[in-house]
Design a protein around this motif. Structure first.
Motif, PDB file in Angstrom:
ATOM      1  N   LEU A 194      12.538   2.023   4.193  1.00  0.00           N
ATOM      2  CA  LEU A 194      11.399   2.255   3.314  1.00  0.00           C
ATOM      3  C   LEU A 194      11.219   3.737   3.019  1.00  0.00           C
ATOM      4  O   LEU A 194      10.995   4.130   1.862  1.00  0.00           O
ATOM      5  N   ALA A 195      11.322   4.582   4.054  1.00  0.00           N
ATOM      6  CA  ALA A 195      11.179   6.028   3.841  1.00  0.00           C
ATOM      7  C   ALA A 195      12.248   6.540   2.873  1.00  0.00           C
ATOM      8  O   ALA A 195      11.961   7.378   2.002  1.00  0.00           O
ATOM      9  N   ALA A 196      13.471   6.030   3.002  1.00  0.00           N
ATOM     10  CA  ALA A 196      14.541   6.440   2.093  1.00  0.00           C
ATOM     11  C   ALA A 196      14.258   5.961   0.674  1.00  0.00           C
ATOM     12  O   ALA A 196      14.475   6.699  -0.301  1.00  0.00           O
ATOM     13  N   GLU A 197      13.767   4.734   0.536  1.00  0.00           N
ATOM     14  CA  GLU A 197      13.420   4.190  -0.790  1.00  0.00           C
ATOM     15  C   GLU A 197      12.360   5.063  -1.468  1.00  0.00           C
ATOM     16  O   GLU A 197      12.504   5.423  -2.649  1.00  0.00           O
ATOM     17  N   LEU A 198      11.313   5.410  -0.725  1.00  0.00           N
ATOM     18  CA  LEU A 198      10.238   6.217  -1.312  1.00  0.00           C
ATOM     19  C   LEU A 198      10.724   7.633  -1.589  1.00  0.00           C
ATOM     20  O   LEU A 198      10.334   8.248  -2.594  1.00  0.00           O
ATOM     21  N   GLY A 199      11.577   8.148  -0.712  1.00  0.00           N
ATOM     22  CA  GLY A 199      12.132   9.472  -0.936  1.00  0.00           C
ATOM     23  C   GLY A 199      12.984   9.534  -2.190  1.00  0.00           C
ATOM     24  O   GLY A 199      12.940  10.513  -2.942  1.00  0.00           O
ATOM     25  N   TYR A 210      -4.524 -14.542  -3.041  1.00  0.00           N
ATOM     26  CA  TYR A 210      -4.567 -13.354  -3.894  1.00  0.00           C
ATOM     27  C   TYR A 210      -3.318 -12.506  -3.666  1.00  0.00           C
ATOM     28  O   TYR A 210      -2.692 -12.557  -2.608  1.00  0.00           O
ATOM     29  N   ALA A 211      -2.977 -11.725  -4.670  1.00  0.00           N
ATOM     30  CA  ALA A 211      -1.807 -10.855  -4.599  1.00  0.00           C
ATOM     31  C   ALA A 211      -2.065  -9.683  -3.662  1.00  0.00           C
ATOM     32  O   ALA A 211      -3.176  -9.147  -3.618  1.00  0.00           O
ATOM     33  N   PRO A 212      -1.056  -9.252  -2.890  1.00  0.00           N
ATOM     34  CA  PRO A 212      -1.258  -8.110  -1.980  1.00  0.00           C
ATOM     35  C   PRO A 212      -1.600  -6.824  -2.718  1.00  0.00           C
ATOM     36  O   PRO A 212      -2.226  -5.931  -2.142  1.00  0.00           O
ATOM     37  N   GLU A 213      -1.229  -6.727  -3.992  1.00  0.00           N
ATOM     38  CA  GLU A 213      -1.575  -5.534  -4.768  1.00  0.00           C
ATOM     39  C   GLU A 213      -3.083  -5.346  -4.880  1.00  0.00           C
ATOM     40  O   GLU A 213      -3.559  -4.205  -4.974  1.00  0.00           O
ATOM     41  N   LEU A 214      -3.847  -6.440  -4.878  1.00  0.00           N
ATOM     42  CA  LEU A 214      -5.305  -6.327  -4.947  1.00  0.00           C
ATOM     43  C   LEU A 214      -5.863  -5.689  -3.681  1.00  0.00           C
ATOM     44  O   LEU A 214      -6.799  -4.889  -3.733  1.00  0.00           O
ATOM     45  N   VAL A 215      -5.281  -6.051  -2.544  1.00  0.00           N
ATOM     46  CA  VAL A 215      -5.733  -5.455  -1.279  1.00  0.00           C
ATOM     47  C   VAL A 215      -5.334  -3.986  -1.228  1.00  0.00           C
ATOM     48  O   VAL A 215      -6.128  -3.124  -0.829  1.00  0.00           O
ATOM     49  N   ALA A 216      -4.104  -3.693  -1.622  1.00  0.00           N
ATOM     50  CA  ALA A 216      -3.648  -2.308  -1.629  1.00  0.00           C
ATOM     51  C   ALA A 216      -4.510  -1.453  -2.543  1.00  0.00           C
ATOM     52  O   ALA A 216      -4.857  -0.306  -2.211  1.00  0.00           O
ATOM     53  N   ALA A 260      -7.656  -1.935  -3.244  1.00  0.00           N
ATOM     54  CA  ALA A 260      -8.928  -1.715  -2.551  1.00  0.00           C
ATOM     55  C   ALA A 260      -8.792  -0.641  -1.477  1.00  0.00           C
ATOM     56  O   ALA A 260      -9.695   0.191  -1.278  1.00  0.00           O
ATOM     57  N   ILE A 261      -7.660  -0.640  -0.769  1.00  0.00           N
ATOM     58  CA  ILE A 261      -7.421   0.380   0.252  1.00  0.00           C
ATOM     59  C   ILE A 261      -7.355   1.765  -0.384  1.00  0.00           C
ATOM     60  O   ILE A 261      -8.001   2.724   0.086  1.00  0.00           O
ATOM     61  N   THR A 313       0.834  -1.211   0.000  1.00  0.00           N
ATOM     62  CA  THR A 313       0.000   0.000   0.000  1.00  0.00           C
ATOM     63  C   THR A 313       0.859   1.246   0.000  1.00  0.00           C
ATOM     64  O   THR A 313       0.598   2.202  -0.740  1.00  0.00           O
ATOM     65  N   ALA A 314       1.901   1.266   0.827  1.00  0.00           N
ATOM     66  CA  ALA A 314       2.775   2.438   0.909  1.00  0.00           C
ATOM     67  C   ALA A 314       3.449   2.706  -0.433  1.00  0.00           C
ATOM     68  O   ALA A 314       3.493   3.849  -0.906  1.00  0.00           O
ATOM     69  N   ARG A 315       3.969   1.670  -1.071  1.00  0.00           N
ATOM     70  CA  ARG A 315       4.654   1.852  -2.352  1.00  0.00           C
ATOM     71  C   ARG A 315       3.690   2.317  -3.437  1.00  0.00           C
ATOM     72  O   ARG A 315       4.015   3.204  -4.236  1.00  0.00           O
ATOM     73  N   MET A 316       2.487   1.733  -3.478  1.00  0.00           N
ATOM     74  CA  MET A 316       1.522   2.132  -4.493  1.00  0.00           C
ATOM     75  C   MET A 316       1.014   3.547  -4.248  1.00  0.00           C
ATOM     76  O   MET A 316       0.824   4.327  -5.192  1.00  0.00           O
ATOM     77  N   ALA A 317       0.779   3.900  -2.991  1.00  0.00           N
ATOM     78  CA  ALA A 317       0.318   5.256  -2.672  1.00  0.00           C
ATOM     79  C   ALA A 317       1.379   6.289  -3.018  1.00  0.00           C
ATOM     80  O   ALA A 317       1.061   7.385  -3.510  1.00  0.00           O
ATOM     81  N   ALA A 318       2.639   5.952  -2.765  1.00  0.00           N
ATOM     82  CA  ALA A 318       3.725   6.877  -3.088  1.00  0.00           C
ATOM     83  C   ALA A 318       3.784   7.136  -4.592  1.00  0.00           C
ATOM     84  O   ALA A 318       3.968   8.276  -5.038  1.00  0.00           O
TER      85      ALA A 318
END
Length: 347
Positions: A49-54, A215-221, A223-224, A25-30
């Motif tokens: 993770l914060a550094a990766e997204l930054g 199911y793949a976690p991307e499907l849940v993300a 939906a979120i 969810t964090a990666r897709m939202a970013a």
């Protein structure tokens, strides 16, 4: 009624952000432009993770948090306000499970699971509500296909997800009664290909296994993130989750018997339980940032027609899909009753 912002204009809090659904969810939202406040117990993983997204151009704040402690969740909300000035969506995702018969699981472990799975949702929801009362927003809680239906060998996990559903439904009604512009959504995934079993504490003789379908976690993300922008009451991720709910409502005793027949076996792999096995019940287990488990024996579904139609589809398509699920449940119930009559006659 809540008026929700486009994702690119949102500040989003995600708990349990360093693994599985939260990490996805964090990666897709970013990628979609949201500013993120990331919470988990593992400081090093959060900062990585914060550094990766930054590095990818996103704004992300890492706040080490144990969601089972109300003061730490309050501090998480304060950190979000100090950095970004508001919170638009709060995702209560952190969770862990325990595999074992209820009589074999120590009470301390049972209480710890509830601190994370249930009280973490309570703390996050109530802190988020205070932050959103004036300008509105979305509270998104992670339930499960087990929010309506318990399974053996994961009794405490099932109980915690029932409790999350009860709390979420009550909170939604109180918010609506007061006219507060905050949506409250319960996301109810079927089995998801994450590190769920690896993080779970195990009291079985064999390593735990998630039964198909997965199911793949991307499907849940997805939906979120959809629910962060469109007010929804419930979202079932995977047709298997909706079917489980229908079966629990219409044929609970038949489902009891079916689960006794298959779920004790299907929730255990052929591998003996590992000695000195680590888990994430009391503390992070040091796993690297990882969205999926990998190496599953069963196929992982990368799409769900049911979930797509329930969120974005036309009414006719949705009606046909639900009708098909009800018909399948009815046929299964009839078959079960016929088998019972045959066994009775054979005696």
């Amino acid at each position: 009624m809540a008026t929700l912002k486009p994702l690119a204009s949102q500040v989003m809090v995600v708990t349990g952000a360093t693994s599985g659904i939260g990490l996805t969810t964090a990666r897709m939202a970013a990628k979609r432009g949201a500013r993120l406040v990331l919470a988990a117990r593992d400081r090093a993983a959060l900062e990585t993770l914060a550094a990766e997204l930054g590095d990818s151009g996103a704004q992300a704040l890492a706040v080490p948090t144990d969601v089972g402690i109300r003061a730490e969740v309050h501090a998480l909300g304060e950190a979000a306000l100090q950095r970004f000035g508001r919170v638009d969506t709060w995702v209560n995702n952190a969770g862990v499970s325990i595999y074992g018969r209820l009589e074999d699981v120590p009470q301390a472990d049972q209480e710890q699971l509830f601190r994370t799975n249930f009280w973490g949702v309570v703390h996050g929801s109530l802190v988020a509500l205070q932050l959103m009362k004036q300008h509105g927003g979305a509270i998104i809680n992670l339930g499960s296909e087990l929010s309506d239906r318990a399974v053996p060998l994961q009794g405490m996990y099932s109980a915690s997800k029932h409790a999350v559903k009860g709390f979420t439904d009550a909170l939604r009604m109180e918010i609506e009664k007061d006219g507060v512009p905050v949506s409250v959504t319960l996301i109810r995934p079927a089995g998801v290909d994450t590190l769920f079993t690896g993080h779970a504490r195990n009291y079985l003789e064999h390593e735990p296994e998630l039964p198909a379908p997965l199911y793949a976690p991307e499907l849940v993300a997805d939906a979120i993130l959809y629910s962060a922008q469109h007010a929804r009451r419930d979202v079932y991720v995977g047709g298997a989750s909706r079917l489980m709910s229908l079966e629990a409502a219409h044929m609970p005793r038949l489902l009891d018997k079916f689960m006794n027949l298959v779920m004790f076996r299907q929730q255990q792999s052929a591998r003996p339980a590992a000695a000195n096995r680590s888990d994430a019940l009391y503390q992070p287990n040091g796993a690297a940032l990882q969205q999926r488990q990998g190496g599953r024996r069963s196929r992982v579904h990368e799409s769900s027609p049911y979930t797509f139609l329930s969120m974005r589809g036309k009414p006719l398509g949705m009606a046909l899909l639900v009708g098909g699920a009800l018909f399948a449940a009815w046929k299964l119930q009839g078959k079960g009753q016929e088998n019972a009559r045959v066994r009775t006659l054979a005696r």
